[in-house]
Design a protein around this motif. Sequence first.
Motif, mmCIF file in Angstrom:
data_model
loop_
_atom_site.group_PDB
_atom_site.id
_atom_site.type_symbol
_atom_site.label_atom_id
_atom_site.label_comp_id
_atom_site.label_asym_id
_atom_site.label_seq_id
_atom_site.Cartn_x
_atom_site.Cartn_y
_atom_site.Cartn_z
ATOM 1 N N GLY A 63 23.489 3.100 65.333
ATOM 2 C CA GLY A 63 24.125 2.592 66.541
ATOM 3 C C GLY A 63 25.012 1.402 66.264
ATOM 4 N N ILE A 64 24.563 0.533 65.350
ATOM 5 C CA ILE A 64 25.357 -0.649 65.005
ATOM 6 C C ILE A 64 26.644 -0.258 64.300
ATOM 7 N N LEU A 65 26.546 0.652 63.308
ATOM 8 C CA LEU A 65 27.731 1.086 62.575
ATOM 9 C C LEU A 65 28.726 1.803 63.488
ATOM 10 N N ALA A 66 28.195 2.635 64.392
ATOM 11 C CA ALA A 66 29.075 3.355 65.314
ATOM 12 C C ALA A 66 29.801 2.396 66.241
ATOM 13 N N THR A 67 29.130 1.315 66.631
ATOM 14 C CA THR A 67 29.728 0.338 67.547
ATOM 15 C C THR A 67 30.752 -0.549 66.843
ATOM 16 N N LYS A 68 30.392 -1.058 65.674
ATOM 17 C CA LYS A 68 31.231 -2.041 65.005
ATOM 18 C C LYS A 68 32.257 -1.430 64.049
ATOM 19 N N TRP A 69 32.034 -0.182 63.653
ATOM 20 C CA TRP A 69 32.974 0.471 62.742
ATOM 21 C C TRP A 69 33.609 1.683 63.425
ATOM 22 N N SER A 70 32.999 2.860 63.284
ATOM 23 C CA SER A 70 33.583 4.073 63.852
ATOM 24 C C SER A 70 32.519 5.155 63.962
ATOM 25 N N ALA A 71 32.260 5.616 65.178
ATOM 26 C CA ALA A 71 31.320 6.717 65.384
ATOM 27 C C ALA A 71 31.865 7.998 64.760
ATOM 28 N N LYS A 72 33.165 8.202 64.904
ATOM 29 C CA LYS A 72 33.795 9.409 64.369
ATOM 30 C C LYS A 72 33.629 9.496 62.854
ATOM 31 N N LYS A 73 33.968 8.440 62.142
ATOM 32 C CA LYS A 73 33.910 8.449 60.683
ATOM 33 C C LYS A 73 32.473 8.473 60.186
ATOM 34 N N PHE A 74 31.605 7.740 60.866
ATOM 35 C CA PHE A 74 30.206 7.685 60.464
ATOM 36 C C PHE A 74 29.562 9.058 60.578
ATOM 37 N N ILE A 75 29.779 9.756 61.702
ATOM 38 C CA ILE A 75 29.204 11.088 61.889
ATOM 39 C C ILE A 75 29.819 12.082 60.913
ATOM 40 N N PHE A 76 31.105 11.958 60.616
ATOM 41 C CA PHE A 76 31.758 12.826 59.635
ATOM 42 C C PHE A 76 31.057 12.724 58.281
ATOM 43 N N ILE A 77 30.796 11.502 57.836
ATOM 44 C CA ILE A 77 30.116 11.294 56.554
ATOM 45 C C ILE A 77 28.704 11.873 56.602
ATOM 46 N N LEU A 78 28.003 11.641 57.711
ATOM 47 C CA LEU A 78 26.635 12.144 57.834
ATOM 48 C C LEU A 78 26.599 13.670 57.827
ATOM 49 N N MET A 79 27.582 14.322 58.440
ATOM 50 C CA MET A 79 27.612 15.783 58.451
ATOM 51 C C MET A 79 27.753 16.339 57.041
ATOM 52 N N ILE A 80 28.614 15.713 56.232
ATOM 53 C CA ILE A 80 28.772 16.152 54.847
ATOM 54 C C ILE A 80 27.454 15.979 54.093
ATOM 55 N N LEU A 81 26.817 14.819 54.287
ATOM 56 C CA LEU A 81 25.581 14.518 53.566
ATOM 57 C C LEU A 81 24.436 15.436 53.994
ATOM 58 N N TRP A 82 24.318 15.691 55.310
ATOM 59 C CA TRP A 82 23.201 16.538 55.721
ATOM 60 C C TRP A 82 23.454 17.992 55.345
ATOM 61 N N GLY A 83 24.714 18.420 55.315
ATOM 62 C CA GLY A 83 25.016 19.770 54.850
ATOM 63 C C GLY A 83 24.629 19.953 53.385
ATOM 64 N N LEU A 84 24.939 18.939 52.567
ATOM 65 C CA LEU A 84 24.570 18.999 51.147
ATOM 66 C C LEU A 84 23.055 18.981 50.974
ATOM 67 N N ALA A 85 22.379 18.140 51.771
ATOM 68 C CA ALA A 85 20.916 18.082 51.688
ATOM 69 C C ALA A 85 20.289 19.406 52.125
ATOM 70 N N ALA A 86 20.852 20.015 53.172
ATOM 71 C CA ALA A 86 20.340 21.308 53.639
ATOM 72 C C ALA A 86 20.520 22.383 52.571
ATOM 73 N N MET A 87 21.670 22.370 51.905
ATOM 74 C CA MET A 87 21.908 23.342 50.833
ATOM 75 C C MET A 87 20.991 23.077 49.643
ATOM 76 N N ALA A 88 20.733 21.799 49.358
ATOM 77 C CA ALA A 88 19.849 21.456 48.244
ATOM 78 C C ALA A 88 18.435 21.991 48.466
ATOM 79 N N SER A 89 18.052 22.166 49.739
ATOM 80 C CA SER A 89 16.728 22.707 50.038
ATOM 81 C C SER A 89 16.543 24.094 49.437
ATOM 82 N N GLY A 90 17.637 24.806 49.263
ATOM 83 C CA GLY A 90 17.557 26.153 48.716
ATOM 84 C C GLY A 90 17.432 26.206 47.203
ATOM 85 N N PHE A 91 17.507 25.051 46.541
ATOM 86 C CA PHE A 91 17.413 25.021 45.080
ATOM 87 C C PHE A 91 16.096 24.427 44.586
ATOM 88 N N VAL A 92 15.206 24.072 45.502
ATOM 89 C CA VAL A 92 13.953 23.423 45.105
ATOM 90 C C VAL A 92 13.032 24.429 44.425
#
Length: 423
Positions: A63-92
């Motif tokens: 909430g702090i980062l979205a308020t003081k920086w950018s909700a758009k950019k923050f969520i964009f980065i998180l989407m990339i990271l969670w997509g990679l983490a979700a894909m990594a689940s298939g290699f365990v």
Amino acid sequence: MKSKWLRIIPVAFVMYMLAYMDRINIGVLMPYIQKDLNISASAAGDIAGIFFIGYLLLQIPGGILATKWSAKKFIFILMILWGLAAMASGFVQTEGQLKLVRFLLGVAEGGVWPAVLVLLANWFTLQERARANAFWMACLPVSAILMAPITGMLLHHFSWKTVLILEGIPPIAWAFVWYAMIKDKPVEAEWMVEKEKHQLLQLLAAEQSQSSKSEGYAAAFKNKSVWGLVMMYFLWMTGFYGYTMWVPSVVSEFTNDPSVMGGLTAIPFTCALIGMIVNSSWSDRRMNRIQHVVIPLFIAACTMVIGQFVETPVLKMILLSITAIGVYAPYGPLWAIPTAIIPAEVAGAAMGLQNAIGNLGGYNGPKFFGVLKDLTGNYHAGFYFLALSLALAGVSTLLLGKAIPKKEISTVPTSNPKTVNSN
């Protein structure tokens, strides 16, 4: 001001629907994960629930980062990271590796909820924000309705590991749609008509000038009602995610075909979507929040218990569907309660705290359900535990209701209903 509704809400809807997919598909896949990795029901509960330990970490910083920086950019980065983490689940290869990846997935997705609330506050006035939040949160049951059958169909052709890899791709692809379509504030929207933009900016500026300055999280920690809400939300999420996680395993007893199992799992969540909309609308008309939270929770607790004495698949499915309605229906009315019993200057901080700590119930429910499944060899004790959690959540809500001013719970004319504040 139709353009913002068509531009912001659908993109946010799909984005969070893809995030919620990771809390639905693990339930559908779990019987196959348990068999392949040779893990107990308790370990399966850990794998599903550890997501919420990670989820806690970015609730406040997000909430702090979205308020003081950018909700758009923050969520964009998180989407990339969670997509990679979700894909990594298939290699365990081991239980420990899957737990680690699920934890990291929770960290990545944990910052999304508060960031979207900040984004919607930048675009929608107070009179619009309840509807904006409601339309956005409808993605939760919709995700379950769509993703359970899709996961089941994919399981029919691929291994559970391949399914996880494939389902990690859409968030990464949608991240670029998000980045292209979303703007942090109306002033940045070149697609918005100038007159419409000017009018919206004036309304938002007027609201901000009249709002009280937040006293922050320190004040929220000192408020007894806030801790009552945190406890209630924790108990509800224990039952909510315990049910969501384990219901596909119960349905899998009806059939050996994963695609049929996925389709059957969608039935309770379809009922949940209908119940969520009807209950929220009815609560708005009556301006009564407590009853519309408590009654569904008690109904869900009762049907969970009754279901343990039923053997017929059709009757079990009916009871699972009624339970789904009771578990999901409180969403709209519940988020109207904090602003009714907490001072306005700490309400935002209080709801952030409520969501952050309360969601730890998402670990508690699946974990203890799995432990009880291992101890008893069946699902009965687990559902009794979830039913008790939902009943206690209902009791906690009744106690919180005593702090709501009578004017907030009295019936108002249906021709002029007050809108639920679902934030």
